[in-house]
Design a protein around this motif. Structure first.
Motif: not given
Length: 393
Positions: A217, A220-222
């Protein structure tokens, strides 16, 4: 800290923001007590510094230069808190409210976010972060005493500020219209994206507290959320500033178009004593062109004043009313008819012996639009045809 985005993008955005901030310094020096301008400059400065400092290469360079492992973490976090506080401060001072309410909210915001900055600095020095982490600092040190509290402090501080700013923008947008409303409706989701950024990172941190691993998270996600938030934020602030100028330019261009019939009719009228300069439309700002055109038109109408016959105007006015026109439209039709007849008289007798008419032109736009009316052309023919016939006799 973010990853997955090129250093060049960070540096380009940061440099642009700092240059815009530098351009506002002269105004800030002149208006030192303008809290709105101060908040805007602080926001631009903090955002520019944040973009530059958050670049992976900057994080590594800062750690190496100071010789303090992970010193970049509190530096980026305090800058993030400053940016968050400045964003909220700008909305507080931008939004109309009683002065005492604005001052009270301003003091509360400055105090709270100053304390948050001090807390991050103190917690970093109290904690221990010996292993350098460029992109996974939040998750890696989620269970480290004091460092853990430092991470939560910056995430919560930013999340609260962004949520408050988003709420204020949305509520305010319901009370305004035009470009300001559009800008606020863009800023509200921009701030919400940052809230999501903080919430996702907090989820990764709390997962570490419970023995789970959701580090993806953070890594890669934020990171992809940073670009749309920055873009929407820049657009949201720009729209209320640029929107009125675009609207004004559009109004000016519309007036120039509406004045075209009158300009084509009167542009060759001799205007003794008046200065008429040729302004190429492709090199002249629309507002300047409009002013010059109106001045030239008024000069032309003034030059036709000795040829204007109020009897012609009165006859045209009555004819327009009997044709079903409203009073304002009939008046514009009468003025246009009188001017066309005066123009023909001026062509027939360049040196008349008439007294100047007491009539004065008002708004040029209705007058110009009336020139295209079939009624005006009919009335003109009724008055001009006898003059031409008499001239041939």
């Amino acid at each position: 800290m973010t990853s997955g985005t090129s250093n060049l993008g960070f540096y380009a955005c940061g440099t642009t923001l700092l240059l815009v901030c530098a351009a506002k310094i002269p105004a800030l020096v002149r208006r030192r007590r303008d809290m709105l301008l101060r908040a805007a400059c602080l926001l631009l400065f903090a955002a520019g510094c944040l973009m530059i400092l958050a670049a992976p290469d900057s994080i590594v360079a800062l750690n190496r230069t100071t010789g303090i492992t992970n010193i970049a973490a509190p530096v980026v976090y305090t800058t993030t808190i400053a940016f968050s506080g400045a964003s909220l401060l700008l909305i507080i001072n931008w939004r109309p409210a009683p002065p005492e309410q604005t001052q009270r909210a301003t003091r509360l915001c400055v105090t709270a976010y100053s304390l948050a900055v001090l807390a991050v600095i103190a917690l970093f020095w109290l904690g221990n972060a010996p292993v350098e982490e460029v992109t996974l600092f939040d998750a890696y040190y989620a269970n480290t005493p004091y460092i853990r509290e430092m991470i939560v402090t910056y995430l919560v501080s930013q999340g609260v500020a962004m949520m408050a700013a988003s709420t204020l923008c949305w509520r305010w947008s319901k009370q305004v219209h035009g470009s300001l409303r559009a800008g606020l409706r863009i800023l509200a989701p921009a701030y919400l994206i940052i809230v999501c950024y903080d919430a996702i990172r907090l989820i990764a941190v709390t997962a570490r507290w419970t023995g789970h691993n959701l580090d993806f998270l953070v890594d890669e996600v934020t990171p992809p959320l940073a670009a749309p938030a920055s873009m929407l934020g820049a657009i949201g602030f720009a729209v209320p500033l640029v929107g009125p100028r675009i609207a004004e330019t559009a109004r000016t261009m519309r007036q120039l178009h509406q004045l075209t019939p009158l300009w084509r009719t009167l542009r060759d009228v001799p205007t003794p004593g008046a200065i008429r300069s040729s302004l190429p439309w492709w090199q002249t700002p629309p507002a300047v062109l409009l002013t010059a055109r109106k001045t030239a038109l008024y000069d032309a109408i003034r030059a036709l004043s000795p040829y204007c016959d109020l009897a012609v105007r009165e006859s045209a006015y009555r004819a327009a009313l009997s044709d079903g026109a409203e009073e304002a439209s009939a008046s514009a039709t009468a003025d246009a008819s009188m001017i066309l007849v005066a123009l023909e008289r001026q062509r027939t007798n360049p040196a008349p012996q008439y007294e100047a008419s007491p009539w004065r032109a008002g708004d040029l736009v209705p007058l110009s639009q009336a020139l295209t009316s079939p009624v005006v052309r009919t009335l003109q023919e009724q008055h001009v045809r006898p003059q031409k016939a008499a001239r041939h006799d």
